[in-house]
Scaffold this motif. Structure first.
Motif, short mmCIF file in Angstrom:
data_model
loop_
_atom_site.label_atom_id
_atom_site.label_comp_id
_atom_site.label_asym_id
_atom_site.label_seq_id
_atom_site.Cartn_x
_atom_site.Cartn_y
_atom_site.Cartn_z
N LEU A 57 53.06 -58.04 3.61
CA LEU A 57 53.79 -57.88 4.65
C LEU A 57 53.89 -58.86 5.67
O LEU A 57 54.66 -58.86 6.88
CB LEU A 57 54.07 -56.47 5.07
N GLY A 58 52.65 -59.55 5.99
CA GLY A 58 52.63 -60.11 7.13
C GLY A 58 51.06 -60.71 7.29
O GLY A 58 50.70 -61.78 7.33
N ILE A 59 50.22 -59.52 7.67
CA ILE A 59 49.04 -59.78 7.98
C ILE A 59 48.03 -59.64 6.93
O ILE A 59 47.78 -58.33 6.73
CB ILE A 59 48.64 -59.02 9.08
N ALA A 60 47.38 -60.90 6.31
CA ALA A 60 46.59 -60.57 5.05
C ALA A 60 45.03 -60.44 5.88
O ALA A 60 44.76 -60.60 6.76
CB ALA A 60 46.50 -61.68 4.37
N GLY A 61 43.97 -59.65 4.81
CA GLY A 61 42.80 -59.47 5.35
C GLY A 61 42.44 -58.29 6.24
O GLY A 61 41.26 -58.05 6.16
N LEU A 62 43.40 -57.40 6.35
CA LEU A 62 43.11 -56.35 7.29
C LEU A 62 42.08 -55.52 6.47
O LEU A 62 40.99 -54.76 7.05
CB LEU A 62 44.47 -55.33 7.49
N HIS A 63 42.06 -55.37 5.20
CA HIS A 63 41.40 -54.56 4.45
C HIS A 63 39.80 -55.01 4.53
O HIS A 63 38.74 -54.37 4.31
CB HIS A 63 41.85 -54.63 2.82
N ARG A 64 39.76 -56.47 4.63
CA ARG A 64 38.29 -57.12 4.81
C ARG A 64 37.69 -56.75 6.18
O ARG A 64 36.63 -56.38 6.16
CB ARG A 64 38.56 -58.50 4.75
N PHE A 65 38.56 -56.65 7.09
CA PHE A 65 37.94 -56.07 8.25
C PHE A 65 37.57 -54.78 8.08
O PHE A 65 36.36 -54.24 8.74
CB PHE A 65 39.05 -56.22 9.47
N TYR A 66 38.42 -53.98 7.51
CA TYR A 66 38.00 -52.52 7.30
C TYR A 66 36.54 -52.55 6.58
O TYR A 66 35.84 -51.49 6.75
CB TYR A 66 39.24 -51.78 6.35
N MET A 67 36.31 -53.36 5.80
CA MET A 67 35.08 -53.31 5.14
C MET A 67 34.03 -54.16 5.86
O MET A 67 33.03 -54.04 5.21
CB MET A 67 35.10 -54.17 3.56
N GLY A 68 34.36 -54.50 6.96
CA GLY A 68 33.32 -55.01 7.67
C GLY A 68 33.11 -56.59 7.39
O GLY A 68 32.17 -57.21 7.69
N ALA A 80 46.77 -66.92 4.94
CA ALA A 80 47.72 -66.10 4.42
C ALA A 80 47.25 -65.33 2.92
O ALA A 80 47.58 -65.47 2.04
CB ALA A 80 48.94 -66.73 3.84
N GLY A 81 45.84 -64.94 3.19
CA GLY A 81 45.21 -64.26 2.14
C GLY A 81 44.73 -65.15 1.08
O GLY A 81 44.68 -64.91 -0.34
N LEU A 82 44.27 -66.45 1.52
CA LEU A 82 43.90 -67.48 0.34
C LEU A 82 45.08 -67.64 -0.39
O LEU A 82 44.89 -67.43 -1.54
CB LEU A 82 42.59 -67.05 -0.29
N CYS A 83 46.06 -68.08 0.24
CA CYS A 83 47.53 -68.34 -0.56
C CYS A 83 47.65 -67.05 -1.35
O CYS A 83 48.12 -67.43 -2.63
CB CYS A 83 47.43 -69.64 -1.44
N PHE A 84 47.65 -66.03 -1.00
CA PHE A 84 48.10 -64.77 -1.61
C PHE A 84 46.77 -64.37 -2.76
O PHE A 84 47.04 -63.09 -3.33
CB PHE A 84 49.43 -64.85 -2.15
#
Lengths: 131, 105
Positions: A57-68, A80-84
Motif C-alpha cells: 500500500l505504500g510503505i515497504a519494510g515496516l515488518h522489518r523494523f518490527y523485527m529490529g 519499494a521493498g526491493l522492487c516488491f
C-alpha cells in the motif's frame, strides 16, 4: 510440557514446541520468570503479516523494523521493498521470520534466566554466597 | 563435515533466496534489452518507484561498473552490503543453533 501451557498458553506451533524444549532445563521459578519477560519481548506473527502487507500500500519494510532489522527496513523503504520482491518473499515467510526473532530472544533469555536465578537460591537477584 | 551440512540445513530459506537473487543479478547483463518484466509497477507503467533500476544497478556492481551502477541506482552498494549482512546473520544463527544442539546431546 504442562508448564508451557501453564506459563505461556498463548504460544502455538513451532514457537510452543521450541520454548517447551527450553523449559526442560529450567526450574519452575526460572520458567515463571522467563515467561514473564518473554511475553514482553516476543513478537506476534499477525503483526508481522499486517506490517508486511502495508508494503503493497505504500510503505515497504515496516515488518522489518518490527523485527529490529533496521538496515533491511531502510533498504525496503528506499527501494519499494526491493522492487516488491522482498515484500512478497517476506509475506510468504512471515511466520518463519517471526519465529526466528522469537527463537533468538528465547535462547538469550533462557541463558540469562539460568544465570540470574540459579536453582536452589532463596533470594533471586542476589549474588550467590562465597566466590 | 556433518556439522557443516547441519548448519546448511538449519539455515533459513531466506538466506538462500537472497543468495540466489544476488547470483542471478551477477549473471545478468544489465545493458542488454530486458528479457523479463517482473516488477508489478513496471508492468503498470508506473515511473515513480524509488526502487526502479536497483536490480540493474547491482548487476553493474558485479561487473565492476561502479559509475554505471551509481547512475542507475545510487543505493546498489548499500543494498548488497545490507543483504550480505543479512545472509551472514542467518548463517550465524544456524551455526549457533547447530553448536547448541550438539552441546545438549
Amino acid at each position: 510440557m504442562a508448564r508451557i501451557l501453564r506459563y505461556l498458553p498463548e504460544l502455538d506451533g513451532d514457537e510452543q514446541i521450541y520454548v517447551a524444549q527450553l523449559f526442560k532445563d529450567l526450574t519452575d521459578e526460572q520458567a515463571e520468570y522467563f515467561s514473564h519477560v518473554y511475553r514482553q519481548h516476543r513478537k506476534e506473527a499477525n503483526i508481522t503479516l499486517a506490517t508486511a502487507l502495508v508494503g503493497f500500500l505504500g510503505i515497504a519494510g515496516l515488518h522489518r523494523f518490527y523485527m529490529g532489522h533496521v538496515g533491511m527496513g531502510l533498504l525496503y523503504i528506499l527501494t519499494a521493498g526491493l522492487c516488491f520482491i522482498g515484500t512478497i518473499v517476506d509475506l510468504f515467510r512471515y511466520r518463519d521470520l517471526t519465529f526466528q526473532y522469537n527463537r533468538r530472544k528465547a535462547d538469550d533469555l533462557a541463558v540469562l534466566v539460568q544465570q540470574a536465578l540459579p536453582p536452589g537460591e532463596d533470594k533471586p537477584g542476589e549474588l550467590p554466597p562465597g566466590e | 563435515m556433518a556439522r557443516v551440512l547441519t548448519v546448511l540445513r538449519q539455515t533459513s530459506l531466506e538466506a538462500y533466496l537472497w543468495m540466489g537473487a544476488l547470483l542471478v543479478l551477477a549473471l545478468t547483463d544489465p545493458s542488454a534489452e530486458r528479457l523479463l518484466r517482473i516488477c508489478p509497477l513496471d508492468l503498470l507503467d508506473v515511473s515513480w518507484c524509488p526502487g526502479c533500476g536497483l536490480g540493474r544497478a547491482i548487476a553493474h556492481l558485479f561487473r565492476g561498473e561502479v559509475l554505471l551502477s551509481f547512475h542507475m541506482h545510487p543505493l546498489a552498494l548499500p543494498a548488497v552490503v545490507i543483504l550480505s549482512g543479512r545472509i551472514v546473520r542467518l548463517f550465524a544463527d544456524a551455526t549457533q543453533r547447530t553448536l547448541s544442539l550438539n552441546q545438549s546431546r
